[in-house]
Design a protein around this motif. Sequence first.
Motif, PDB file in Angstrom:
ATOM      1  N   ASP A   9       0.826  -1.216   0.000  1.00 37.78           N
ATOM      2  CA  ASP A   9       0.000   0.000   0.000  1.00 37.78           C
ATOM      3  C   ASP A   9       0.855   1.259   0.000  1.00 37.78           C
ATOM      4  O   ASP A   9       0.601   2.216   0.730  1.00 37.78           O
ATOM      5  CB  ASP A   9      -0.962   0.001   1.191  1.00 37.78           C
ATOM      6  CG  ASP A   9      -2.104  -0.991   1.001  1.00 37.78           C
ATOM      7  OD1 ASP A   9      -2.350  -1.407  -0.157  1.00 37.78           O
ATOM      8  OD2 ASP A   9      -2.754  -1.367   1.995  1.00 37.78           O
TER       9      ASP A   9
ATOM     10  N   HIS B 141       4.782   0.279   8.629  1.00 39.10           N
ATOM     11  CA  HIS B 141       3.432   0.244   9.189  1.00 39.10           C
ATOM     12  C   HIS B 141       3.521   0.024  10.696  1.00 39.10           C
ATOM     13  O   HIS B 141       4.131  -0.961  11.144  1.00 39.10           O
ATOM     14  CB  HIS B 141       2.604  -0.875   8.553  1.00 39.10           C
ATOM     15  CG  HIS B 141       2.209  -0.605   7.132  1.00 39.10           C
ATOM     16  ND1 HIS B 141       1.369   0.428   6.776  1.00 39.10           N
ATOM     17  CD2 HIS B 141       2.543  -1.237   5.975  1.00 39.10           C
ATOM     18  CE1 HIS B 141       1.190   0.412   5.456  1.00 39.10           C
ATOM     19  NE2 HIS B 141       1.897  -0.579   4.952  1.00 39.10           N
TER      20      HIS B 141
ATOM     21  N   HIS C  96      -2.316  -4.191   8.600  1.00 36.74           N
ATOM     22  CA  HIS C  96      -2.037  -3.812   7.215  1.00 36.74           C
ATOM     23  C   HIS C  96      -1.804  -5.020   6.309  1.00 36.74           C
ATOM     24  O   HIS C  96      -2.183  -4.986   5.133  1.00 36.74           O
ATOM     25  CB  HIS C  96      -0.826  -2.884   7.167  1.00 36.74           C
ATOM     26  CG  HIS C  96      -1.025  -1.611   7.919  1.00 36.74           C
ATOM     27  ND1 HIS C  96      -1.700  -0.535   7.391  1.00 36.74           N
ATOM     28  CD2 HIS C  96      -0.675  -1.254   9.184  1.00 36.74           C
ATOM     29  CE1 HIS C  96      -1.752   0.437   8.294  1.00 36.74           C
ATOM     30  NE2 HIS C  96      -1.134   0.031   9.383  1.00 36.74           N
TER      31      HIS C  96
ATOM     32  N   PRO D  81      -6.801  -7.308   7.793  1.00 37.40           N
ATOM     33  CA  PRO D  81      -5.937  -6.475   6.937  1.00 37.40           C
ATOM     34  C   PRO D  81      -6.414  -6.420   5.490  1.00 37.40           C
ATOM     35  O   PRO D  81      -7.099  -7.338   5.015  1.00 37.40           O
ATOM     36  CB  PRO D  81      -4.589  -7.178   7.033  1.00 37.40           C
ATOM     37  CG  PRO D  81      -4.963  -8.622   7.194  1.00 37.40           C
ATOM     38  CD  PRO D  81      -6.207  -8.641   8.037  1.00 37.40           C
TER      39      PRO D  81
END
Length: 302
Positions: A61, A68, A74, A146
């Motif tokens: 992402d 993160h 995530h 996630p």
Amino acid sequence: MIELTNLTKAYGGKLAVDDLSVTVRPGRVTGFLGPNGAGKSTTLRMILGLNAPSAGTVTVDGVPFATHPRGLRHAGALLDAGDVQGGRTARGHLRVLAASNRIPRDRVEEVLDLAGIGAAAGRRISGFSLGMRQRLGIAAALLGDPPVLLFDEPFNGLDPEGVLWVRELFKSLAAEGRTVFVSSHLMSEMENTAEHLVVIGRGRLIADESLAAFAGRGDGGHVRVRTPEAERLATLLTGAGGGVEAAGETLTVTGLSGDRVGELAFEHRVLLRELSTHKASLEAAFMELTADSVEYKAGAKR
């Protein structure tokens, strides 16, 4: 989304991953295929920041996964179902992961039930079968709910009910808009689960395309027709762009669908006594297109 850009990993003088550039997109199950030693596990570990690349970049992402703050929120991953502390219970294992990622405790019970091991939550993991450990690993991957999920050989050790559950789970996760990246040697499950394939050999990209397109690149997909007018039909099929092999009244046709062959026969009033479609095999295409990338080959029996 997972983005690999010129990703390279060398161990000593050997390249495990060689200048690999791939984008794994959300909303579909992407299968990750390659012979043993192709670099699949190394690639997955680099995506999660467990191995540092020698060159190139990989993001989850848009940023490296290590940046993160709460990783399980995530990306969730199952890389090795056996890599757990056997002395813990299933519930205890997930509670530790939840606490370290600030995930509510009630989520632990949700994923235990989702994975079908709620009744075994109080048992020590050392007593679990491989299939139960796989279910626990999947539960751990789902713990943070996630948007990105990675699985390495998730079908190993599962009974038929478990295989069906995993297959449908992955499809439902992709339908929710998540990125689902699955590495497996089971071609039959990839055919039933994945929509898109990333195929590597000796660390390099071989294919990044839909499952149907990849399977169609190998030998094996054809239409078989039987007609007393084989010569006339062969001429029509060749003119339409098909490849034709004739054996008496039987024609083996490549490059045209069964529907198209039937339409041509109908339009030109050619009598058909048989028309059958034989789909291209993912396994056959994989074996053909990765033949030069196989590092470990068995010898002939003596």
